[in-house]
Design an enzyme around this catalytic site. Structure first.
Site, PDB file in Angstrom:
ATOM      1  CG  ASP A   1      -1.280  -7.036  -7.841  1.00 34.03           C
ATOM      2  OD1 ASP A   1      -1.206  -7.629  -8.926  1.00 34.03           O
ATOM      3  OD2 ASP A   1      -1.420  -5.806  -7.735  1.00 34.03           O
TER       4      ASP A   1
ATOM      5  CE  LYS B   1       7.489  -5.565  -9.153  1.00 32.07           C
ATOM      6  NZ  LYS B   1       7.906  -4.390  -8.434  1.00 32.07           N
TER       7      LYS B   1
ATOM      8  CG  MET C   1       5.850   2.179  -4.035  1.00 28.21           C
ATOM      9  SD  MET C   1       5.192   2.360  -5.706  1.00 28.21           S
ATOM     10  CE  MET C   1       4.140   3.802  -5.516  1.00 28.21           C
TER      11      MET C   1
HETATM   12  N1  SAH Z   1      -2.580   0.046  -3.772  1.00 30.76           N
HETATM   13  C1  SAH Z   1      -1.737  -0.078  -2.594  1.00 30.76           C
HETATM   14  C2  SAH Z   1      -0.365   0.525  -2.790  1.00 30.76           C
HETATM   15  C3  SAH Z   1       0.464  -0.147  -3.853  1.00 30.76           C
HETATM   16  S1  SAH Z   1       2.059   0.582  -3.998  1.00 30.76           S
HETATM   17  C4  SAH Z   1      -2.460   0.565  -1.407  1.00 30.76           C
HETATM   18  O1  SAH Z   1      -3.472   1.247  -1.595  1.00 30.76           O
HETATM   19  O2  SAH Z   1      -2.009   0.374  -0.274  1.00 30.76           O
HETATM   20  C5  SAH Z   1       2.999  -0.451  -2.944  1.00 30.76           C
HETATM   21  C6  SAH Z   1       3.460   0.328  -1.724  1.00 30.76           C
HETATM   22  O3  SAH Z   1       2.437   0.362  -0.739  1.00 30.76           O
HETATM   23  C7  SAH Z   1       4.644  -0.283  -1.010  1.00 30.76           C
HETATM   24  O4  SAH Z   1       5.861   0.078  -1.634  1.00 30.76           O
HETATM   25  C8  SAH Z   1       4.514   0.347   0.344  1.00 30.76           C
HETATM   26  O5  SAH Z   1       4.964   1.678   0.335  1.00 30.76           O
HETATM   27  C9  SAH Z   1       3.012   0.369   0.539  1.00 30.76           C
HETATM   28  N2  SAH Z   1       2.523  -0.796   1.299  1.00 30.76           N
HETATM   29  C10 SAH Z   1       1.665  -1.732   0.868  1.00 30.76           C
HETATM   30  N3  SAH Z   1       1.404  -2.634   1.848  1.00 30.76           N
HETATM   31  C11 SAH Z   1       2.122  -2.248   2.920  1.00 30.76           C
HETATM   32  C12 SAH Z   1       2.282  -2.756   4.243  1.00 30.76           C
HETATM   33  N4  SAH Z   1       1.631  -3.849   4.669  1.00 30.76           N
HETATM   34  N5  SAH Z   1       3.098  -2.090   5.093  1.00 30.76           N
HETATM   35  C13 SAH Z   1       3.759  -0.981   4.712  1.00 30.76           C
HETATM   36  N6  SAH Z   1       3.640  -0.460   3.468  1.00 30.76           N
HETATM   37  C14 SAH Z   1       2.831  -1.073   2.583  1.00 30.76           C
END
Ligand code: SAH
Length: 240
Positions: free
Chosen positions: A35, A57, A166
């Site tokens: 991803d 994306k 998000m």
């Molecule tokens: N499965 C992932 C989440 C996917 S949704 C998990 O468990 O973390 C994607 C969202 O995750 C982003 O929009 C943001 O809100 C958050 N996110 C993922 N990586 C991040 C990072 N390094 N710093 C801040 N927010 C993050």
């Protein structure tokens, strides 16, 4: 004979926050579906002859449709390949990993789920925020800030730390919904962008003053008294 799919959480950003089990599974993989949000440093554990397929994306392309990703997983497993499906954070937290698991099970394909540190825990932790600190929070709620069905007023009354994924694009709307529901504008709140990475940036403020101008995400919003414990906030206080 069928192959196998490892459904892997790569952790919140810093490749060193991936688990040993994830690294071991990556070493066995013939094919890796990765991803957008996954740091490419995680591929250091992959075999040099593994095929790496980007399904995100990045580069301005449209996101690969979910059904197509599921088809690819099934197709490679049927070719007796060992497949690693590498997703950001934890595969089952706002990650559609559940759908992939169901699709694979429906086709009789062996799946191993390898959990990861979700951004909602790992990213606040990088700032020294203990999301369920005793006396400051009764628990923690993970919620999506994307889409319109969230009952912000119930969340405002929950006494739990709110960790919002998000939510960057809706930050103002979320903050005003929480305030209209009676949450004090003095409630500590922060936005953390690119958490655990070298490019990490954060704004530590209150619900009333929170803004994330210039942030492009990915970002986590944290609302609640536990944000008082953010290391950065403490340093700023000391300096003042
Ligand atoms: N499965 C992932 C989440 C996917 S949704 C998990 O468990 O973390 C994607 C969202 O995750 C982003 O929009 C943001 O809100 C958050 N996110 C993922 N990586 C991040 C990072 N390094 N710093 C801040 N927010 C993050």
């Amino acid at each position: 004979m069928l192959g196998k799919v490892h459904l892997i959480g790569a952790g919140p950003g810093d490749p060193e926050l991936m688990t040993l089990k994830a690294a071991r599974a990556l070493r066995t993989a013939d094919v890796i579906l990765i991803d957008d949000l996954v740091n490419r440093g995680c591929l250091a554990h992959a075999r040099s002859d593994a095929s790496v397929i980007e399904v995100g994306k990045r580069g301005g392309c449209k996101a690969t449709p979910q059904e197509f990703i599921e088809k690819l997983l099934v197709q490679y497993a049927r070719q007796e390949r060992i497949v690693a499906r590498l997703k950001g954070g934890d595969p089952f937290v706002f990650g559609r990993g559940g759908e992939e698991l169901q699709a694979l099970i429906a086709q009789g394909i062996e799946v191993e789920v390898i959990p990861g540190i979700t951004a909602g825990i790992g990213v606040p932790a990088a700032l020294g925020i203990p999301v369920t600190h005793r006396g400051l929070a009764r628990g923690v709620t993970f919620v999506s800030g994307h889409g319109g069905e969230t009952d912000w007023s119930a969340l405002a009354r929950s006494g739990t730390t709110l960790v919002i994924y998000m939510g960057l694009g809706n930050l103002e709307r979320i903050a005003s919904a929480l305030k209209s529901a009676g949450m004090s504008p003095q409630t500590p709140a922060c936005v953390i962008e690119n958490g655990t990475l070298r490019s990490q940036r954060q704004v530590v403020a209150t619900l009333g003053t929170l803004s994330a101008a210039g942030f492009e995400g990915p970002a986590i919003i944290v609302v609640g008294e536990v944000v008082r414990l953010a290391r950065i906030a403490l340093q700023e206080k000391k300096a003042a």
